[in-house]
Design an enzyme around this catalytic site. Structure first.
Site, mmCIF file in Angstrom:
data_model
loop_
_atom_site.group_PDB
_atom_site.id
_atom_site.type_symbol
_atom_site.label_atom_id
_atom_site.label_comp_id
_atom_site.label_asym_id
_atom_site.label_seq_id
_atom_site.Cartn_x
_atom_site.Cartn_y
_atom_site.Cartn_z
ATOM 1 N N GLU A 487 42.191 -3.581 11.224
ATOM 2 C CA GLU A 487 41.417 -2.492 11.805
ATOM 3 C C GLU A 487 39.944 -2.889 11.777
ATOM 4 O O GLU A 487 39.418 -3.341 12.762
ATOM 5 C CB GLU A 487 41.683 -1.185 11.054
ATOM 6 C CG GLU A 487 41.000 0.002 11.724
ATOM 7 C CD GLU A 487 41.690 1.327 11.478
ATOM 8 O OE1 GLU A 487 42.689 1.355 10.744
ATOM 9 O OE2 GLU A 487 41.226 2.337 12.018
ATOM 10 N N GLU A 752 40.551 4.913 0.482
ATOM 11 C CA GLU A 752 40.594 5.647 1.750
ATOM 12 C C GLU A 752 41.136 7.064 1.531
ATOM 13 O O GLU A 752 40.660 8.021 2.134
ATOM 14 C CB GLU A 752 41.522 4.901 2.724
ATOM 15 C CG GLU A 752 41.770 5.633 4.025
ATOM 16 C CD GLU A 752 42.566 4.791 5.011
ATOM 17 O OE1 GLU A 752 43.342 3.924 4.564
ATOM 18 O OE2 GLU A 752 42.406 4.999 6.225
HETATM 19 C C1 BGC Z 1 40.207 4.806 10.041
HETATM 20 C C2 BGC Z 1 39.250 5.864 9.622
HETATM 21 C C3 BGC Z 1 38.760 6.517 10.879
HETATM 22 C C4 BGC Z 1 39.965 7.203 11.422
HETATM 23 C C5 BGC Z 1 39.742 8.129 12.559
HETATM 24 C C6 BGC Z 1 41.379 5.466 10.657
HETATM 25 O O1 BGC Z 1 42.331 4.579 11.085
HETATM 26 O O2 BGC Z 1 40.545 3.958 9.009
HETATM 27 O O3 BGC Z 1 38.386 5.527 8.675
HETATM 28 O O4 BGC Z 1 37.662 7.299 10.771
HETATM 29 O O5 BGC Z 1 41.001 6.305 11.700
HETATM 30 O O6 BGC Z 1 40.428 9.243 12.300
#
Ligand code: BGC
Length: 917
Positions: A487, A752
């Site tokens: 990501e 997270e």
């Molecule tokens: C990310 C987040 C991001 C989100 C959006 C995720 O996959 O890791 O940090 O803000 O998607 O909802």
């Protein structure tokens, strides 16, 4: 006692010390005043810019002389002289008159070089070896589609002769991909992963290096490696996209300009005369890792005399009109090396190395192989229950580096990849690995620390460190969500909630300045800000709390660094965003064009905060900020217009979402945090709304139930409305969801998810479970602003005026810390004994404001020397309590007062919330 004149230090141009490349519109000067004593101020300044040190010294033929300017301004002084020449070096210095009209000595000289013309200033062409699918045979022998999609890294070289003494030389270089350059075998500069990530179709950043010392008369070789990187490698969460984001193979663009002692210029540029060949790096990818075949290295290729007859001709392509821009952000560098904390070895000879810290970078491994070996290094943030690496949460990212044909004493290290890890598994290591042979190289954008925090609670100090490590792990050219899985994107929501914390922790002025250009590049023609920047092929836009970063982050940069240039650069884009929201929401509720539903992302349990409420709150917040932005850059008409807009949205918000008893339509912590933080609750209902917030917290048994969006505002709102005790109770909550739970369970960065791992259930779903996501670390802002009390005065920018108001509480008996602002260091500390509370504050010259000390007997608070308070006022942190207020200027100030009544009294700790009632 005579006070010596001020000293001027820390000269900055466009947030950099001595930039070798800066665009003319970013030239804004700044300096820091040093001087002992109290109430030191700059009353006027004079600044000189010249083409050479000699001219500066003599004061003749200056490029710019401001004359004596009556102003206290020491930051954000825009260049207003005649046009400066491209590719040219200038020097500058400044002096200042203090409060007694005593003039300082001239500062030391600093320099800056104007970037080349973005289009016509270059003579070079793009070169590369094209897309080559050269099969890399994985050691396992099994065919691997990921590896098959990757290409070897070309070595590119050009030999040339320098026939006269060199006075100076600059290398201007960039890549579509990632480059590393060498001059006569020596590595040029110490930055890594250059030129960093931008939307390469819109802007390409280049770096400038002073290579004078690397050249010699006679034969020289300019060499480069160029890897896929963000340009043509795997990136983000779509594993099919290798080579589909921007281009299919990497290219290099370089221009070496040599100025001889006799004034003649020689240019060596990338063009069809270069030759290339693939070397030891068989592939290099940011997500997947790197493979070296040490046997394939064409030894000696970076030095003169190497035979290139067997090498390939390069593919050469003319430049198009894409602007080439001197990198405005800081380079990515190796900031630190960390030696392994423990090394264990399993039955099959694999070593597991623990660095004791979740970080971003790679390994440097010393080996001595008597027989040819293949060494493979895998990386992970955490260990699985069986003691092996836990890699499921990496999704398709592999984070694996492989070295083939390792023989003899060697140092193994990848060049063009980066991993998020605390643990590494090393297989094939010849012999037994000892701790000193494995080093973790910590790499991130060069953002110097500016904040410190320490307290009587060791776990809290660890939380502070984790927040900083979370930032370090993710500020890599772009503020990313996470540094390990497939990501690693510049999500605007994450950056927005964390921006203020980021600015306190580290000097991110240049870093955010750079990223805000990415944000502008990613904006859609409709005016919608994207949810991610750079946005790759993703079309997501306009999500509340995400896209709003386009307004909130420039504003944060302005408030923290005083940078009006940033506001001016982005003003039109910000206005376009405001028009985009207004266009489809005539009723002043933001219900249309709200994009993806991230809402209060990752709120534990049900995310019950209404989407309309959250979106409308952010719209009102944007409008309030836009009014202030317009005012800050001197635009009265929009200032009034945005103020009026904000009132209308606030009225619609109150109508739709606030009940007469102060309850919000969504009875969630986040809804109250937003409503109160954004000033959307009418003053007469604020107390009731704050009480409802505390009820919501009590219902959750004194746990946080916010996701990314509410988390940063929650504790500040509690302190601002009389519930400091509740704020501390949430902070100190040991059971999940809480910050402390992470710390108590071996976190060395911010997770997270609140429940990334729990004792009961183990790991959260591997589909989305990073252990290095800074968003929930936005509580850091509260540590600085409330625990330490280092806060901007209302309306202040760049800490010209401060409001030092510590909120002692919880189990803390003392706290101390600092923030190195653009005007110099601001240091505070407090200690709370049973009877007396002591507060110490240190302000640099030219910074003034007020110190606020809460006490049950505020009138009895004394400054050193016995001075009483300038006034008393209500202390916001604990209802009914007063604070003593002292007006202060620069210097060291100490205050002593009775502890009585300060929130955190024994009975309050037993019953949070009671102090307020
Ligand atoms: C990310 C987040 C991001 C989100 C959006 C995720 O996959 O890791 O940090 O803000 O998607 O909802």
């Amino acid at each position: 006692m005579t006070v010596p004149p001020l000293n001027l230090a820390g000269l900055r141009c466009g947030h950099h010390a001595n930039p070798l490349g800066i665009s003319p519109d970013r030239i804004r000067f700044g300096w820091v005043l040093e001087g002992s004593g109290h109430d030191r101020r700059q009353c006027s300044y004079q600044l000189h810019v010249a083409l050479s040190e000699d001219r500066l010294e003599s004061g003749r033929e200056l490029a710019w002389d401001t004359g004596r300017v009556e102003s206290s301004r020491t930051v954000d002084v825009g260049y207003a002289g005649p046009a400066l020449d491209r590719g040219t070096r200038y020097v500058w210095r400044v002096r200042a008159w203090d409060e007694r009209d005593a003039v300082s000595a001239w500062s030391d000289t600093a320099s800056f070089e104007i970037e080349l013309d973005r289009v016509v200033g270059w003579h070079a062409s793009w070169i590369g070896l094209g897309k080559v699918r050269e099969q890399f045979a994985p050691p396992s022998g099994v065919r691997d589609p990921v590896v098959e999609a990757l290409s070897p890294v070309p070595c590119l070289r050009r030999e040339f002769v320098v026939d006269r003494p060199v006075a100076s030389a600059r290398l201007y270089v960039t890549a579509l991909g990632i480059y590393e350059t060498r001059l006569n075998g020596r590595r040029v500069g110490d930055s890594v992963l250059t030129p960093g990530w931008t939307d390469y179709a819109r802007r390409i950043h280049y770096q400038t290096y002073d290579v004078t010392g690397l050249l010699r008369q006679g034969a020289n070789v300019l060499g480069a490696l160029v890897a896929d990187g963000w340009y043509s490698g795997f990136y983000a969460f779509d594993a099919k996209r290798a080579g589909a984001h921007y281009g299919t193979f990497p290219e290099l663009l370089a221009e070496l300009v040599i100025t001889s002692a006799d004034g003649t210029r020689q240019r060596v540029v990338t063009d069809g005369s270069w030759r290339g060949q693939f070397g030891a790096v068989r592939y290099a990818d940011l997500l997947m890792g790197e493979a070296h075949n040490l046997e394939a290295e064409p030894h000696g290729w970076e030095r003169p005399g190497f035979d290139v007859t067997a090498w390939r001709a390069v593919r050469c392509r003319d430049r198009d009109g894409t602007p080439l821009i001197a990198e405005p952000g800081p380079p990515i560098t190796v900031a630190e090396d960390i030696t392994a904390r423990t090394v264990t070895r399993d039955g099959s000879g694999r070593h597991i190395v623990d660095f004791g810290q979740n970080l971003t970078g790679w390994l440097r491994l010393a080996v001595d192989a008597a027989e040819t070996a293949t060494v493979t290094i895998r990386h992970a943030e955490v260990l699985a229950p069986d003691g092996g690496l836990y890699t499921e949460n990496l999704r398709t990212a592999r984070q694996t580096d492989t070295f083939l044909n390792v023989r003899g004493p060697l140092v193994l290290e990848p060049k063009f990849t980066i991993h998020g890890f605390r643990f590494a598994e090393i297989s094939g290591y010849p012999g037994r690995l000892d701790r000193s042979s494995a080093v973790a190289r910590v790499a991130h954008s060069a953002i110097a620390p500016t904040g410190s925090f320490e307290s009587s609670q060791p776990w809290l100090n660890r939380l502070f460190a984790n927040i900083d490590w979370g930032q370090r792990g993710n500020f890599i050219s772009v503020p990313t969500d996470c540094p390990q899985r497939d990501e690693r994107l510049g999500w605007l929501g994450d950056a927005q909630v964390f921006a203020r914390t980021a600015c306190y922790n580290r000097d991110v002025a240049a870093f955010l300045d750079k990223w805000l250009d990415d944000v502008a590049d990613a904006q859609f023609p409709s005016g919608a800000y994207s949810d991610i920047a750079p946005r790759l092929h993703l079309e997501w836009a306009g999500a509340p709390a995400w896209a709003d970063a386009g307004v909130i982050v420039p504003w944060t940069v302005y408030r923290m660094y005083g940078d009006r240039g940033c506001l001016e650069r982005h003003y039109d884009a910000m206005t376009a965003w405001m028009e985009f929201i207004a266009r489809d929401n005539p009723g002043y509720l933001r219900i249309h064009q709200v994009g993806n539903r991230y809402n209060d992302w990752l709120a534990p349990g049900e995310d019950d905060t209404s989407r309309e409420l959250l979106a409308t709150a952010y719209w009102a917040y944007d409008a309030a900020i836009m009014a202030e932005v317009s005012d800050a850059i001197g635009r009265p008409e929009p200032t009034a217009r945005f103020r009026a807009l904000r009132s209308k949205i606030a009225a619609a918000f109150a109508d739709a979402f606030i009940r007469p008893d102060g309850r919000l339509a969504s009875d969630t912590q986040t809804a109250y945090a937003l409503g109160l933080h954004m000033g959307l609750v009418p003053p007469e209902l604020e107390e009731a709304a704050a009480a409802h917030l505390v009820e919501a917290i009590a219902r959750a048994d004194w746990h946080v139930t916010t996701g990314f969006v509410g988390v940063g505002y929650l504790l500040p709102v509690l302190c601002a409305h009389g519930y400091t005790d509740v704020a501390y109770r949430l902070l100190e909550q040991p059971s999940a969801p809480s910050w402390r739970y992470m710390v108590d369970h071996d976190a060395t960065t911010i997770w997270e998810r609140w429940d990334g791992w729990t004792r009961e259930r183990g790991f959260q779903s591997a589909a989305m479970n990073s252990f290095n996501h800074y968003a929930l670390g936005s509580v850091g802002e509260w540590l600085y602003r409330f625990v330490l009390g280092i806060e901007l005065a209302p309306g202040a920018a760049g800490f010209d005026r401060v409001m030092i108001r510590p909120y002692p509480g919880g189990q803390l008996t003392w706290a101390e810390g600092s923030y190195r602002s653009v005007r110099g260091p601001i240091v505070t500390s407090w200690r709370r004994d049973a009877d007396v509370t002591t507060v110490r504050v240190e302000l640099p010259p030219n910074v003034s404001g007020s110190v606020h000390i809460a006490s049950g007997d505020a009138a009895a608070v004394r400054a050193s020397g016995g001075r009483g308070p300038d006034r008393l006022g209500p202390f916001p942190g604990t209802a009914g309590l007063l604070e003593a207020v002292f007006d202060v200027g620069s210097g060291v100030h100490e205050f002593v007062g009775p502890t009585v009544g300060v929130n955190g009294l024994a009975d309050v700790a037993a019953d949070p919330g009671s102090a307020a009632r």
